[in-house]
Design an enzyme around this catalytic site. Sequence first.
Site, PDB file in Angstrom:
ATOM      1  N   GLY A 238      -6.082 -13.639  14.486  1.00 32.41           N
ATOM      2  CA  GLY A 238      -5.300 -12.579  13.870  1.00 32.41           C
ATOM      3  C   GLY A 238      -4.610 -12.903  12.564  1.00 32.41           C
ATOM      4  O   GLY A 238      -3.933 -12.045  11.993  1.00 32.41           O
ATOM      5  N   GLU A 273      -8.756 -18.418  17.860  1.00 32.27           N
ATOM      6  CA  GLU A 273      -9.907 -17.541  17.643  1.00 32.27           C
ATOM      7  C   GLU A 273      -9.933 -16.916  16.244  1.00 32.27           C
ATOM      8  O   GLU A 273      -9.951 -15.697  16.095  1.00 32.27           O
ATOM      9  CB  GLU A 273      -9.909 -16.416  18.687  1.00 32.27           C
ATOM     10  CG  GLU A 273      -9.897 -16.887  20.120  1.00 32.27           C
ATOM     11  CD  GLU A 273      -9.884 -15.732  21.114  1.00 32.27           C
ATOM     12  OE1 GLU A 273     -10.113 -15.982  22.296  1.00 32.27           O
ATOM     13  OE2 GLU A 273      -9.644 -14.573  20.696  1.00 32.27           O
ATOM     14  N   PRO A 274      -9.952 -17.697  15.182  1.00 38.21           N
ATOM     15  CA  PRO A 274      -9.968 -17.106  13.838  1.00 38.21           C
ATOM     16  C   PRO A 274     -11.294 -16.433  13.526  1.00 38.21           C
ATOM     17  O   PRO A 274     -12.369 -16.949  13.855  1.00 38.21           O
ATOM     18  CB  PRO A 274      -9.723 -18.308  12.924  1.00 38.21           C
ATOM     19  CG  PRO A 274     -10.258 -19.473  13.691  1.00 38.21           C
ATOM     20  CD  PRO A 274      -9.972 -19.168  15.133  1.00 38.21           C
ATOM     21  N   GLY A 275     -11.223 -15.306  12.897  1.00 38.37           N
ATOM     22  CA  GLY A 275     -12.415 -14.627  12.398  1.00 38.37           C
ATOM     23  C   GLY A 275     -12.200 -14.260  10.947  1.00 38.37           C
ATOM     24  O   GLY A 275     -12.767 -14.852  10.036  1.00 38.37           O
ATOM     25  N   ARG A 312     -13.705  -0.117   6.366  1.00 34.77           N
ATOM     26  CA  ARG A 312     -12.304  -0.447   6.604  1.00 34.77           C
ATOM     27  C   ARG A 312     -11.319   0.484   5.877  1.00 34.77           C
ATOM     28  O   ARG A 312     -10.331   0.929   6.481  1.00 34.77           O
ATOM     29  CB  ARG A 312     -12.010  -1.904   6.226  1.00 34.77           C
ATOM     30  CG  ARG A 312     -12.601  -2.931   7.186  1.00 34.77           C
ATOM     31  CD  ARG A 312     -12.094  -4.332   6.875  1.00 34.77           C
ATOM     32  NE  ARG A 312     -10.684  -4.473   7.230  1.00 34.77           N
ATOM     33  CZ  ARG A 312      -9.692  -4.508   6.352  1.00 34.77           C
ATOM     34  NH1 ARG A 312      -9.941  -4.420   5.036  1.00 34.77           N
ATOM     35  NH2 ARG A 312      -8.436  -4.653   6.755  1.00 34.77           N
ATOM     36  N   TYR A 316      -9.088   2.426   8.601  1.00 38.73           N
ATOM     37  CA  TYR A 316      -7.723   1.914   8.749  1.00 38.73           C
ATOM     38  C   TYR A 316      -6.800   2.292   7.591  1.00 38.73           C
ATOM     39  O   TYR A 316      -5.637   1.866   7.587  1.00 38.73           O
ATOM     40  CB  TYR A 316      -7.740   0.376   8.830  1.00 38.73           C
ATOM     41  CG  TYR A 316      -8.571  -0.209   9.926  1.00 38.73           C
ATOM     42  CD1 TYR A 316      -8.303   0.073  11.265  1.00 38.73           C
ATOM     43  CD2 TYR A 316      -9.617  -1.087   9.647  1.00 38.73           C
ATOM     44  CE1 TYR A 316      -9.063  -0.494  12.279  1.00 38.73           C
ATOM     45  CE2 TYR A 316     -10.378  -1.655  10.651  1.00 38.73           C
ATOM     46  CZ  TYR A 316     -10.096  -1.356  11.964  1.00 38.73           C
ATOM     47  OH  TYR A 316     -10.848  -1.919  12.964  1.00 38.73           O
ATOM     48  N   CYS A 342     -21.360  12.220   2.667  1.00 40.77           N
ATOM     49  CA  CYS A 342     -20.844  13.580   2.729  1.00 40.77           C
ATOM     50  C   CYS A 342     -19.643  13.663   3.666  1.00 40.77           C
ATOM     51  O   CYS A 342     -19.691  14.249   4.748  1.00 40.77           O
ATOM     52  CB  CYS A 342     -21.945  14.538   3.182  1.00 40.77           C
ATOM     53  SG  CYS A 342     -21.526  16.271   2.982  1.00 40.77           S
ATOM     54  N   GLU A 343     -18.556  13.035   3.248  1.00 30.48           N
ATOM     55  CA  GLU A 343     -17.277  13.036   3.961  1.00 30.48           C
ATOM     56  C   GLU A 343     -16.170  12.845   2.930  1.00 30.48           C
ATOM     57  O   GLU A 343     -16.276  11.983   2.054  1.00 30.48           O
ATOM     58  CB  GLU A 343     -17.193  11.869   4.959  1.00 30.48           C
ATOM     59  CG  GLU A 343     -18.118  11.954   6.141  1.00 30.48           C
ATOM     60  CD  GLU A 343     -17.614  12.906   7.226  1.00 30.48           C
ATOM     61  OE1 GLU A 343     -16.433  13.316   7.161  1.00 30.48           O
ATOM     62  OE2 GLU A 343     -18.415  13.249   8.110  1.00 30.48           O
ATOM     63  N   TYR A 371     -15.450  -7.813   9.206  1.00 27.55           N
ATOM     64  CA  TYR A 371     -15.383  -6.443   9.698  1.00 27.55           C
ATOM     65  C   TYR A 371     -15.879  -5.437   8.666  1.00 27.55           C
ATOM     66  O   TYR A 371     -15.417  -4.299   8.621  1.00 27.55           O
ATOM     67  CB  TYR A 371     -13.953  -6.091  10.147  1.00 27.55           C
ATOM     68  CG  TYR A 371     -13.431  -7.062  11.173  1.00 27.55           C
ATOM     69  CD1 TYR A 371     -13.888  -7.005  12.481  1.00 27.55           C
ATOM     70  CD2 TYR A 371     -12.525  -8.061  10.824  1.00 27.55           C
ATOM     71  CE1 TYR A 371     -13.446  -7.916  13.420  1.00 27.55           C
ATOM     72  CE2 TYR A 371     -12.075  -8.977  11.762  1.00 27.55           C
ATOM     73  CZ  TYR A 371     -12.541  -8.902  13.058  1.00 27.55           C
ATOM     74  OH  TYR A 371     -12.112  -9.804  13.994  1.00 27.55           O
TER      75      TYR A 371
END
Length: 413
Positions: A238, A273-275, A312, A316, A342-343, A371
């Site tokens: 995190g 648990e680094p990502g 992202r 978010y 088309c959004e 991500y």
Amino acid sequence: MKFHFKNGYLYCEKLKIKDIQDQIPESPFYLYSLTQITENYNAYQTALEGVESIIGYAIKANNNLTILKHLRELGSGAVLVSGNELRIALAAGFDPKRTVLNGNGKTISELILAAEHEVMINIDSEFDLEHVREAAREIGKVANVLIRINPDVDPEVHAYVSTGIKNSKFGIRNERLHWFLDQIQAEPLLNLVGVHCHLGSTIKKVRIFRDATILMMEFIETIRDAGFDLRYLNIGGGLGIDYEKTGESIPTPSHLIDSIRDVLTDDIGLIIEPGRSIIGNSSVLVNRVTGVKTNGNKHFIVIDGSMAELIRPSLYDAYQHIDFIEPVDGEVITYDVVGPVCESADFLGKDRALPTPHEGAGLVVYDAGAYCYAMSSNYNLKMRPPEYLVDNDRLTQIRRSETFEEHMRLFEV
């Protein structure tokens, strides 16, 4: 940093990104720095000196096989959230005994696969415990398990990436701990090896990790008093990265580990648990400008990349820095940088002061390693883009682009 400007042009290590763009037929594409990935991983290794530990790279952040193999060669373990992530971890050569399977909805088939390979499995709920027990009995093999305890520590991040508070869908309720211990103690095919918590993502305050570690060490004492010989404390991942490029001081792996070092005891191994903090700043999404337009009071730079390639910002409302890879001398205007999907939600950045570009100008979205490709889609039938890796002055394709022909073959039944 391995992405830097020289004479007005953006470089990745020793290669000018404009030259790379000119030689690659597809657009957009992802571009990675191998040296940045290595330095990010080594920062954790250095921080953990003197601590028995497993660095479990979170495969969900980026699952490119070449990158996974490189991290495994550096000594990394792996953290998984699906059976297919376990399969790709095995293909990359990770030691399954140094991997952890997380998730709040693991299926029986995923659990059987994990137990067969002696992966450590996190127990997330009452039904998850029963499913792990069923999988172990199915294959007649002991399953090494951890309990994911929800410490109810607020990580002070976006609600969608907060996972350790009381109302999260993840982890067990603290007051149910003894029930889980009784169930595990009564099942000879379950071996409790540790406890786990995961607070969330993009965390920028190490005191949050310290608060959680203090609580988790108290749980470890409670569990040991109940007769269990625990080996691991898994504090999750995190740690945030500098998306905003404002010069804000972002905690390093050393800051994180130093903040909890005095809380740990010599008889417990640490799993982390680094990502994002290993892979996030190692990549940019390279795009071309399709055109510039104005509607009402809004000005738009339209590019060929979109929320389909990098979701992202849309999902978010996340900030990712945007810049041109080459000199652009047009008038500086406040633009929204948007794609062709088309959004109205299809944007890569809003309210950015940028020089007005010419058609075809190269534009990058920074910090696209985590991500981004992993969450890409085929919305509007956009095909997922290729990925390239720079190692010093060498460019290698590490994933080819999807094709429409491949997509159509999915309908051949």
